[in-house]
Enzyme design. Structure first.
Site, PDB file in Angstrom:
ATOM      1  N   ASP A  20       0.830  -1.210   0.000  1.00 55.59           N
ATOM      2  CA  ASP A  20       0.000   0.000   0.000  1.00 55.59           C
ATOM      3  C   ASP A  20       0.866   1.262   0.000  1.00 55.59           C
ATOM      4  O   ASP A  20       1.992   1.254   0.494  1.00 55.59           O
ATOM      5  CB  ASP A  20      -0.908  -0.022   1.240  1.00 55.59           C
ATOM      6  CG  ASP A  20      -2.063   0.963   1.107  1.00 55.59           C
ATOM      7  OD1 ASP A  20      -2.363   1.391  -0.024  1.00 55.59           O
ATOM      8  OD2 ASP A  20      -2.658   1.310   2.144  1.00 55.59           O
ATOM      9  N   ASN A  68     -10.634  -3.189  -6.045  1.00 52.58           N
ATOM     10  CA  ASN A  68      -9.875  -2.305  -6.955  1.00 52.58           C
ATOM     11  C   ASN A  68     -10.520  -2.190  -8.347  1.00 52.58           C
ATOM     12  O   ASN A  68     -10.239  -1.247  -9.086  1.00 52.58           O
ATOM     13  CB  ASN A  68      -8.432  -2.789  -7.127  1.00 52.58           C
ATOM     14  CG  ASN A  68      -7.556  -2.569  -5.904  1.00 52.58           C
ATOM     15  OD1 ASN A  68      -6.573  -3.276  -5.697  1.00 52.58           O
ATOM     16  ND2 ASN A  68      -7.898  -1.598  -5.076  1.00 52.58           N
TER      17      ASN A  68
HETATM   18  C1  FPP Z   1      -1.979   0.258  -3.293  1.00 53.37           C
HETATM   19  O1  FPP Z   1      -1.575   1.562  -3.467  1.00 53.37           O
HETATM   20  C2  FPP Z   1      -1.480  -0.639  -4.303  1.00 53.37           C
HETATM   21  C3  FPP Z   1      -2.265  -1.248  -5.235  1.00 53.37           C
HETATM   22  C4  FPP Z   1      -3.701  -0.981  -5.380  1.00 53.37           C
HETATM   23  C5  FPP Z   1      -1.765  -2.217  -6.173  1.00 53.37           C
HETATM   24  C6  FPP Z   1      -0.380  -2.736  -5.979  1.00 53.37           C
HETATM   25  C7  FPP Z   1       0.326  -2.576  -7.258  1.00 53.37           C
HETATM   26  C8  FPP Z   1       1.646  -2.441  -7.411  1.00 53.37           C
HETATM   27  C9  FPP Z   1       2.575  -2.569  -6.299  1.00 53.37           C
HETATM   28  C10 FPP Z   1       2.254  -2.130  -8.721  1.00 53.37           C
HETATM   29  C11 FPP Z   1       1.942  -3.105  -9.748  1.00 53.37           C
HETATM   30  C12 FPP Z   1       2.574  -4.407  -9.563  1.00 53.37           C
HETATM   31  C13 FPP Z   1       2.007  -5.542  -9.977  1.00 53.37           C
HETATM   32  C14 FPP Z   1       2.765  -6.792  -9.951  1.00 53.37           C
HETATM   33  C15 FPP Z   1       0.610  -5.550 -10.462  1.00 53.37           C
HETATM   34  P1  FPP Z   1      -2.682   2.692  -3.400  1.00 53.37           P
HETATM   35  O2  FPP Z   1      -2.881   3.163  -4.785  1.00 53.37           O
HETATM   36  O3  FPP Z   1      -3.918   2.216  -2.723  1.00 53.37           O
HETATM   37  O4  FPP Z   1      -1.942   3.750  -2.515  1.00 53.37           O
HETATM   38  P2  FPP Z   1      -2.617   4.880  -1.617  1.00 53.37           P
HETATM   39  O5  FPP Z   1      -3.300   4.180  -0.469  1.00 53.37           O
HETATM   40  O6  FPP Z   1      -1.457   5.680  -1.169  1.00 53.37           O
HETATM   41  O7  FPP Z   1      -3.560   5.641  -2.499  1.00 53.37           O
END
Ligand code: FPP
Length: 251
Positions: A20, A68
């Site tokens: 996250d 998501n």
């Molecule tokens: C959360 O960050 C992360 C995700 C929703 C997806 C995780 C994806 C990756 C690490 C990159 C892609 C890698 C692969 C292998 C698919 P957020 O956007 O919720 O962060 P925030 O809480 O700060 O908004």
């Protein structure tokens, strides 16, 4: 270096990570969320390598939750593209390193081409046993339990399962990856203290480690810190401390 503080015989077998903080990482740098996710992919690369080097046997990464799907269309598309890119760029190295790929989730919702690529990577690496890398994609913990319950009901209806025999072990055998051990350690980056519908059944006795480090900044050294912290915990599984320390005695 923190790695010297690690006891090599007490490396958690299964580490699961809620990755996250990509969005907040980007926002703090006045960059787009997409850039945050792209930077997050670099962390995925580094952490898969790091976990393998440290002797972790199973690494489960929460790449995309069922929830998501409700993010803006462009963001969903970008996350799917990143997964696709990861498979293109890393699967050779994973295979060379004896890493087996798996995926859990409602994969039928993925675009057919991506699904095909995931299936091909799973098939290609299925005999590897150095480490298992599990991507939770289109994954929800409650959905996994519902899917298991549906299959159990069907088997009961078909006479393949006696409902009176149903216990935790049989129930767990209907989950997405029943052959894998439960996570010993659940890491969440980005400060929040939530499980967010991740591996709800399997984390019953996992140790939780929450760090303020945002996912795009997370590297092997941060993983080592989490493992050192884990090694200082006492896992009691509902027993008393005395029982855990002297399991054979009547404490
Ligand atoms: C959360 O960050 C992360 C995700 C929703 C997806 C995780 C994806 C990756 C690490 C990159 C892609 C890698 C692969 C292998 C698919 P957020 O956007 O919720 O962060 P925030 O809480 O700060 O908004």
């Amino acid at each position: 270096m923190a790695q010297r503080r690690l006891q090599p015989d007490r490396i958690p077998r299964h580490v699961a990570i809620i990755m996250d903080g990509n969005g907040r990482w980007a926002e703090a740098r006045e960059r787009s969320r997409n850039e945050g996710h792209r930077a997050g992919l670099e962390s995925v690369r580094a952490v898969v390598r790091g976990a393998h080097e440290l002797g972790v046997k199973v690494l489960t990464l929460y790449a995309f939750s069922l929830e998501n799907w409700d993010r803006p269309k462009e963001e969903v598309e970008q996350l799917m593209r990143l997964l696709d890119r990861y498979l293109d760029s890393e699967i050779d190295e994973c295979h060379r390193n004896g890493i087996r790929l798996r995926a859990i989730g409602r994969l039928d919702r993925l675009a057919p081409a991506l699904r095909k690529k995931i299936d091909a990577a799973i098939e290609r690496t299925h005999e590897n046993r150095e480490m298992t890398l599990v991507f939770a994609v289109s994954y929800g913990g409650r959905a996994e339990i519902v899917d298991a319950a549906q299959r159990i009901a069907r088997d009961a209806e078909d006479g393949k399962l006696d409902v009176n025999q149903l216990d935790e072990k049989i129930f767990a055998s209907y989950l997405y990856a029943p052959d894998l051990p439960d996570p010993d350690l659940l890491i969440r980056t980005g400060s929040e203290s939530r499980v967010s519908n991740f591996l709800l059944w399997q984390v019953a006795y996992s140790e939780l480690y929450i760090t303020g480090t945002m996912w795009p900044d997370f590297r092997k050294t941060h993983l080592v810190e989490a493992l050192v912290d884990y090694q200082n915990r006492e896992r009691r599984y509902g027993l008393t401390s005395a029982q855990v320390r002297a399991p054979s005695e009547d404490a």
